[in-house]
Design a protein around this motif. Sequence first.
Motif, short mmCIF file in Angstrom:
data_model
loop_
_atom_site.label_atom_id
_atom_site.label_comp_id
_atom_site.label_asym_id
_atom_site.label_seq_id
_atom_site.Cartn_x
_atom_site.Cartn_y
_atom_site.Cartn_z
N HIS A 158 0.76 -1.33 0.06
CA HIS A 158 0.00 0.13 0.02
C HIS A 158 0.90 1.35 -0.14
CE1 HIS A 158 -3.92 -1.53 0.23
NE2 HIS A 158 -3.67 -2.27 1.14
N ALA A 180 -8.29 1.61 -5.14
CA ALA A 180 -9.27 0.62 -5.03
C ALA A 180 -10.30 0.34 -6.38
CB ALA A 180 -10.09 1.10 -3.80
N HIS A 221 -11.23 -3.94 -5.68
CA HIS A 221 -11.25 -4.15 -4.41
C HIS A 221 -11.51 -3.26 -3.53
CE1 HIS A 221 -8.96 -5.93 -0.52
NE2 HIS A 221 -10.41 -6.05 -0.73
N SER A 270 -14.20 -3.37 -1.16
CA SER A 270 -14.72 -3.93 -0.02
C SER A 270 -14.29 -5.28 0.48
CB SER A 270 -16.27 -3.88 -0.03
OG SER A 270 -17.16 -2.90 -0.33
N ASP A 271 -13.97 -5.35 1.72
CA ASP A 271 -13.35 -6.51 2.44
C ASP A 271 -14.69 -7.20 3.01
OD1 ASP A 271 -10.78 -6.31 1.74
OD2 ASP A 271 -10.43 -4.93 3.51
N VAL A 272 -15.67 -6.39 3.48
CA VAL A 272 -17.03 -6.72 4.09
C VAL A 272 -17.99 -6.34 3.24
CG1 VAL A 272 -16.87 -4.97 5.83
CG2 VAL A 272 -18.35 -6.99 5.88
N TRP A 296 -17.36 -5.55 12.06
CA TRP A 296 -16.28 -6.15 11.37
C TRP A 296 -14.91 -5.41 11.43
CZ3 TRP A 296 -13.10 -4.68 7.72
CH2 TRP A 296 -11.86 -5.63 6.83
N LYS A 332 -9.55 -5.21 14.11
CA LYS A 332 -8.82 -5.17 13.16
C LYS A 332 -8.04 -3.79 13.14
CE LYS A 332 -11.40 -8.07 10.02
NZ LYS A 332 -12.32 -8.67 10.88
N ARG A 382 -13.56 -1.63 4.09
CA ARG A 382 -12.41 -2.34 3.82
C ARG A 382 -11.24 -1.66 4.83
NH1 ARG A 382 -12.61 0.98 -0.31
NH2 ARG A 382 -10.56 2.37 -0.69
N LEU A 383 -10.45 -2.28 4.93
CA LEU A 383 -8.97 -1.68 5.63
C LEU A 383 -8.23 -0.95 4.39
CD1 LEU A 383 -7.84 -4.60 7.95
CD2 LEU A 383 -9.04 -2.47 8.63
N ASP A 384 -7.58 -0.01 4.94
CA ASP A 384 -6.82 1.01 4.03
C ASP A 384 -5.57 1.53 4.74
OD1 ASP A 384 -5.79 2.42 1.68
OD2 ASP A 384 -7.66 1.86 0.71
#
Length: 264
Positions: A38, A142, A147, A149-151, A162, A166, A187-189
């Motif tokens: 990243h 993204a 990508h 969303s992770d959820v 979620w 994390k 999502r995580l970033d």
Amino acid sequence: MNHDQVQARLSAMLDHALPAAEAAEITLHLATCAECQHAWAAQQALQTWIKRDAVQAVPAGLVQQLSQHLAQQTAAPVLIAAPAPATVSEKPTRTRPLWLWPGFAGLGGVLAGGLLTLLLLPRAPEAQTQIAQEVFASHIRALQAGHLSDVVSTDQHTVKPWFAGKLDFSPPVHDLAAEGFPLIGGRLDYLQQRPVAALVYRHQLHVINVFVWPASTTHQPAPRLLQQQGYQMVAWQQEGMNCWAVSDLNTPELQKFASLLQQH
């Protein structure tokens, strides 16, 4: 190498300024480390933006005007009259103004020259500009990688939990489906050298990324609007968090979205 050592060398690696053995070690690390990937992508995006958009010419005529002003100030003679003999009836000599002393003769020219130098030297990006560049790069990355969303969920009570475990904070998550901005996931970033939450919304066919991380101050500045290559960004603070929304929506719609989030 650990994360900090690798990320401290990414800029030099981008400029091909590292020894071959060190560059190979970093390349090997990047192949297995999502966090540094990243950071590497952000460095690449930042370099692309600087080469393409950050260089701005000095306004036409400004350099010439300042140069003329400098020449006029430095060329102006300093007149210092010889003192007349004192007489009994003569009034006391007035003190010469400070700007007429020889040591201050070229002060106007020095100031003009200093201003010209400041205008011609490259300026370091302000903190907000740096954040905006990272936010923009993360949004584009993204979209391009597909990508978002992770959820994947339209339920805020699914998305918010979620993130538990994390992140070291709990991001505010609100669904605005009733107002035309449905939540579609999270999502995580990675921004500002730390993990952040990215909440994903839609408005018709437009994607809105909202990046959230803890604010370092309790002072809440007024929302700020920024633009980058046709994309709009709105930044504000809410519930102790920095919030940055970015989208290709038009300005009024994105401002409306940000205002709705702040009201929840």
